[in-house]
Design a protein around this motif. Structure first.
Motif, mmCIF file in Angstrom:
data_model
loop_
_atom_site.group_PDB
_atom_site.id
_atom_site.type_symbol
_atom_site.label_atom_id
_atom_site.label_comp_id
_atom_site.label_asym_id
_atom_site.label_seq_id
_atom_site.Cartn_x
_atom_site.Cartn_y
_atom_site.Cartn_z
ATOM 1 N N SER A 19 0.828 -1.215 0.000
ATOM 2 C CA SER A 19 0.000 0.000 0.000
ATOM 3 C C SER A 19 0.855 1.255 0.000
ATOM 4 O O SER A 19 1.874 1.327 0.681
ATOM 5 N N ALA A 20 0.381 2.231 -0.762
ATOM 6 C CA ALA A 20 1.087 3.513 -0.807
ATOM 7 C C ALA A 20 0.550 4.458 0.261
ATOM 8 O O ALA A 20 1.058 5.567 0.424
ATOM 9 N N SER A 21 -0.469 4.013 0.983
ATOM 10 C CA SER A 21 -1.103 4.929 1.934
ATOM 11 C C SER A 21 -0.188 5.218 3.121
ATOM 12 O O SER A 21 0.143 4.314 3.895
ATOM 13 N N ARG A 23 -0.946 6.614 5.767
ATOM 14 C CA ARG A 23 -1.656 6.348 7.032
ATOM 15 C C ARG A 23 -1.512 4.893 7.442
ATOM 16 O O ARG A 23 -1.280 4.566 8.597
ATOM 17 N N ARG A 24 -1.635 3.985 6.480
ATOM 18 C CA ARG A 24 -1.495 2.551 6.818
ATOM 19 C C ARG A 24 -0.084 2.271 7.329
ATOM 20 O O ARG A 24 0.111 1.527 8.286
ATOM 21 N N GLU A 44 -7.812 -0.170 -9.201
ATOM 22 C CA GLU A 44 -9.045 -0.406 -8.435
ATOM 23 C C GLU A 44 -10.256 -0.252 -9.359
ATOM 24 O O GLU A 44 -10.987 0.731 -9.273
ATOM 25 N N LYS A 65 -4.839 -6.361 -4.553
ATOM 26 C CA LYS A 65 -3.669 -5.487 -4.341
ATOM 27 C C LYS A 65 -2.511 -6.322 -3.797
ATOM 28 O O LYS A 65 -1.375 -6.230 -4.247
ATOM 29 N N THR A 89 -9.902 0.869 1.495
ATOM 30 C CA THR A 89 -10.922 1.570 2.287
ATOM 31 C C THR A 89 -11.930 2.225 1.347
ATOM 32 O O THR A 89 -11.536 2.902 0.386
ATOM 33 N N LYS A 100 -11.708 7.290 -3.771
ATOM 34 C CA LYS A 100 -11.040 8.602 -3.700
ATOM 35 C C LYS A 100 -11.575 9.497 -4.816
ATOM 36 O O LYS A 100 -11.771 9.028 -5.947
ATOM 37 N N LYS A 172 -8.278 10.568 -0.303
ATOM 38 C CA LYS A 172 -8.968 9.892 0.807
ATOM 39 C C LYS A 172 -10.313 9.326 0.349
ATOM 40 O O LYS A 172 -11.073 10.000 -0.359
ATOM 41 N N ALA A 173 -10.595 8.131 0.827
ATOM 42 C CA ALA A 173 -11.870 7.504 0.478
ATOM 43 C C ALA A 173 -13.027 8.372 0.976
ATOM 44 O O ALA A 173 -13.012 8.826 2.120
ATOM 45 N N ILE A 178 -10.571 11.881 8.316
ATOM 46 C CA ILE A 178 -11.127 12.084 9.666
ATOM 47 C C ILE A 178 -10.045 12.469 10.661
ATOM 48 O O ILE A 178 -10.306 13.114 11.670
ATOM 49 N N GLN A 179 -8.794 12.093 10.346
ATOM 50 C CA GLN A 179 -7.682 12.319 11.280
ATOM 51 C C GLN A 179 -7.163 13.756 11.226
ATOM 52 O O GLN A 179 -6.342 14.150 12.043
ATOM 53 N N VAL A 196 -11.448 3.903 9.818
ATOM 54 C CA VAL A 196 -11.803 5.023 8.928
ATOM 55 C C VAL A 196 -10.523 5.603 8.316
ATOM 56 O O VAL A 196 -10.459 5.934 7.136
ATOM 57 N N VAL A 197 -9.506 5.687 9.133
ATOM 58 C CA VAL A 197 -8.244 6.286 8.673
ATOM 59 C C VAL A 197 -7.557 5.388 7.621
ATOM 60 O O VAL A 197 -6.748 5.839 6.833
#
Ligand SMILES: O=c1[nH]cc([C@@H]2O[C@H](COP(=O)(O)OP(=O)(O)OP(=O)(O)O)[C@@H](O)[C@H]2O)c(=O)[nH]1
Length: 611
Positions: A19-21, A23-24, A44, A65, A89, A100, A172-173, A178-179, A196-197
């Motif tokens: 994952s490129a996220s 946050r993850r 996706e 993925k 997400t 997104k 963001k999805a 939210i963060q 959610v994040v």
């Protein structure tokens, strides 16, 4: 730490986050997981309408993925990682799936749909276990999802556009984060916030527990209720409870979230025990097993030091395993294993860019560092290791090797080669560097005009004493073979003019005259007869009003068990302050004072009474 056992299950595996996220990445690394990041190239674009539920879409996307990354890595290296984690997400309003936004208008459309209403956030997660068989990639997928309900406040057009213009919605999805600023749009959240994040950490840990600690048949029979273990019960789970099952087996068939939920009636024993009262079976002996395995960790550390692994990484890191192997002229596969174990032991850091030293390695394991403990590793490997392999014999036949590492070092060095003496000196030198300042400053010693450090080796403590007390003349008294070699450890400087090295054996030769005698980490490893002989010789040489300063490993506070740290230094029992006091008093010292120095040593100062 409570989560360690379950996250730790992945510690010795090559784990990849597909994952490129960011946050993850942050959520997982904050949880202590070590992994590489290889963003997935899977587009996706699955046909949403072909999925019965929004979460089935998220789970399938997460799986694709992860599988794409596993396949690509396997193709590239002909070796897949052990575990690949994928996630996706999405936001669902009714049956509609929002991902997104592609542009500001899209973000506006999404946020307008969410405005003033409740929606669901689903994250699908796939944990793919990989292995190569005959050059083919074999995968076993475990998947699940988590749902969180979020409600937006009634938001004005102006506010929505202000938020969109902040740029935050774009990656963001559902078009909000939210963060961050998006948190201001949210009235309430029901469920896992991190879901959610972008990553449902709690459910992930439970899934690991389910995979790595499947319930034993006996547990299944006793199960009474419908739950999977709470995170804080992981602590009590252990390998034995895995019953030898491998994660792949339990994951076989790609258990989905729904199937996993079906398994929830199979509460593992930790939870079962907690809910059903006392469990008659003993606690799993984790500490004992760690003790049994401790020698492996030591040997890994010694080997890495001997190969100069930390030196190479200090100068040229971060490096990939193949590059480390090339520089060390070692086998690439085995080097990678060594690097991974060092990373698991906290000596190295492993990132996408390769391996690099952790802070503790930079400070203590690089050979030319000011606080290097390489000498200790080298000596323990070359010598103490061998001494301890003869422990059984020593116990049976009463030989003195049983006195502990330092005692054994002290004894064996007497009869060994120049190289061994040097190794011993390097080890003692680096340990003394860590403690000398604490010993020299534990008490005000300015009333003494001369001091004699018995067994002072390379003169590290003498130097510190001379530096601290500008009037003090210091004698280092040690065996001739030691004083002969001590010149190689001197750095020069003004205080060295007040330090002299005198060769001699403190059990046989007369002790140099001094107002203060010093014994740093000497007593604990001698058997009682030698200890009393040495103290009585010091007592006879010491003038009334003179002093004896003793520094020894500190005993733990009353009632606490002895620290493993100390046990590694010596098999002799550290003395309590009272025992020290009595020991010095017995040899004619009074006004005995005891101080703690650093968190390792206890320093004792006594004054010679008039005979
Ligand atoms: O409140 C928040 N909601 C969502 C997010 C972030 O949104 C994305 C979701 O996108 P996706 O799951 O497709 O993941 P990507 O970022 O594209 O990375 P992959 O490489 O895994 O496809 C995700 O980053 C969430 O973190 C948020 O930050 N806050």
């Amino acid at each position: 730490m409570v989560l360690c056992p379950v996250i730790g299950k992945l510690q010795h595996k090559r784990v990849v986050l597909a994952s490129a996220s960011p946050r993850r990445q942050e959520i997982l690394s904050n949880a202590g997981l070590r992994f590489e990041v290889v963003p997935s190239r899977f587009k996706e674009k699955l046909h949403k309408a072909s999925f019965a539920t929004p979460y089935a879409y998220a789970v399938e996307t997460a799986k694709q993925k992860a599988l794409e990354v596993a396949g690509r890595m396997h193709q590239k290296d002909l070796r897949a990682p052990d575990v690949v984690i994928g996630a996706d997400t999405i936001v669902a309003v009714g049956a509609m799936i929002l991902e997104k936004p592609v542009d500001k208008q899209d973000a506006y459309r999404m946020l307008s749909r969410l405005n003033g209403k409740e929606h669901s956030v689903f994250t699908g997660v796939a944990i793919v276990h990989c292995c190569s068989k005959d050059g083919r990639l074999d995968t076993e997928v475990s998947e699940f999802y988590e749902e969180t309900t979020v409600k937006f406040s009634e938001l004005s057009e102006e506010l929505l556009w202000e938020y969109i213009n902040s740029g935050e919605p774009m990656d963001k999805a559902g078009g909000y984060g939210i963060q961050a600023l998006g948190g201001m749009l949210v009235e309430y959240v029901h469920g896992d916030f991190l879901n959610v994040v972008g990553f449902p950490l709690n459910h992930f840990c439970k899934e690991l527990a389910r995979l790595y600690y499947p319930p034993r048949p006996a547990d299944l029979r006793r199960v009474r209720h419908d739950s999977i273990p709470a995170v804080d019960t992981f602590e009590n789970l252990s390998d034995s409870e895995a019953g030898g099952a491998d994660p792949g087996q339990s994951a076989k068939g790609g258990r989905g979230g729904e199937q996993a939920d079906g398994d929830r009636s199979q509460a593992p024993r930790a939870l079962d025990a907690a809910l059903n009262g006392a469990d008659s079976r003993p606690r799993f002996p984790t500490g004992l097993l760690e003790l049994m395995d401790g020698f492996k960790a030591s040997k890994v550390l010694f080997t890495a030091c001997k190969l100069k692994l930390f030196d190479v990484l200090k100068d040229q890191g971060p490096l990939q395993a193949v590059d480390v192997a090339r520089k060390l002229s070692t086998c690439a596969g085995r080097t990678e294993q060594l690097l991974d174990v060092c990373a698991a032991l906290g000596l190295l850091e492993k990132t996408r860019r390769g391996y690099s030293n952790t802070e503790v390695a930079t400070l203590h394991l690089v050979s030319d560092g000011e606080h290097s403990l390489q000498g200790v590793a080298e000596y323990n490997d070359a010598h103490v290791w061998g001494v301890f392999t003869r422990l059984g014999l020593a116990v049976r036949e009463g030989a003195e090797q049983t006195r502990g590492a330092l005692g054994a070092m002290e004894e064996e060095r007497l009869s060994q080669s120049r190289e061994l003496t040097l190794q011993f000196m390097r080890a003692k030198h680096s340990l003394s560097k860590l403690t000398a300042h604490h010993v020299a400053t534990a008490f005000d010693l300015s009333r003494f005009a001369s001091a004699c450090d018995l067994g002072g080796c390379t003169g590290i403590l003498a130097r510190e004493l001379a530096q601290e007390y500008p009037r003090l003349q210091v004698t280092v008294f040690d065996l001739p073979e030691v004083t002969e070699l001590s010149g190689g450890f001197q750095r020069g400087g003004r205080q060295t003019e007040r330090i002299r090295f005198v060769p001699g054996d403190f059990f046989k030769d007369s002790l140099p005259e001094a107002d203060l005698y010093v014994l740093s980490r000497m007593l604990q490893d001698w058997p009682d007869d030698k200890l009393h002989k040495l103290l009585s010789r010091i007592s006879s040489s010491c003038k009334p009003g003179g002093g004896l300063l003793v520094a020894e490993a500190a005993a733990e506070e009353e009632g606490a068990s002895q620290s493993p740290r100390l046990r590694t230094l010596s098999a002799g029992q550290p003395r309590s302050p009272d025992e020290h006091r009595r020991l010095l008093q017995r040899h004619g010292f009074q006004d005995v004072r005891v101080a703690r120095a650093g968190d390792l040593l206890c320093v004792v100062l006594g004054t010679r009474a008039a005979p």
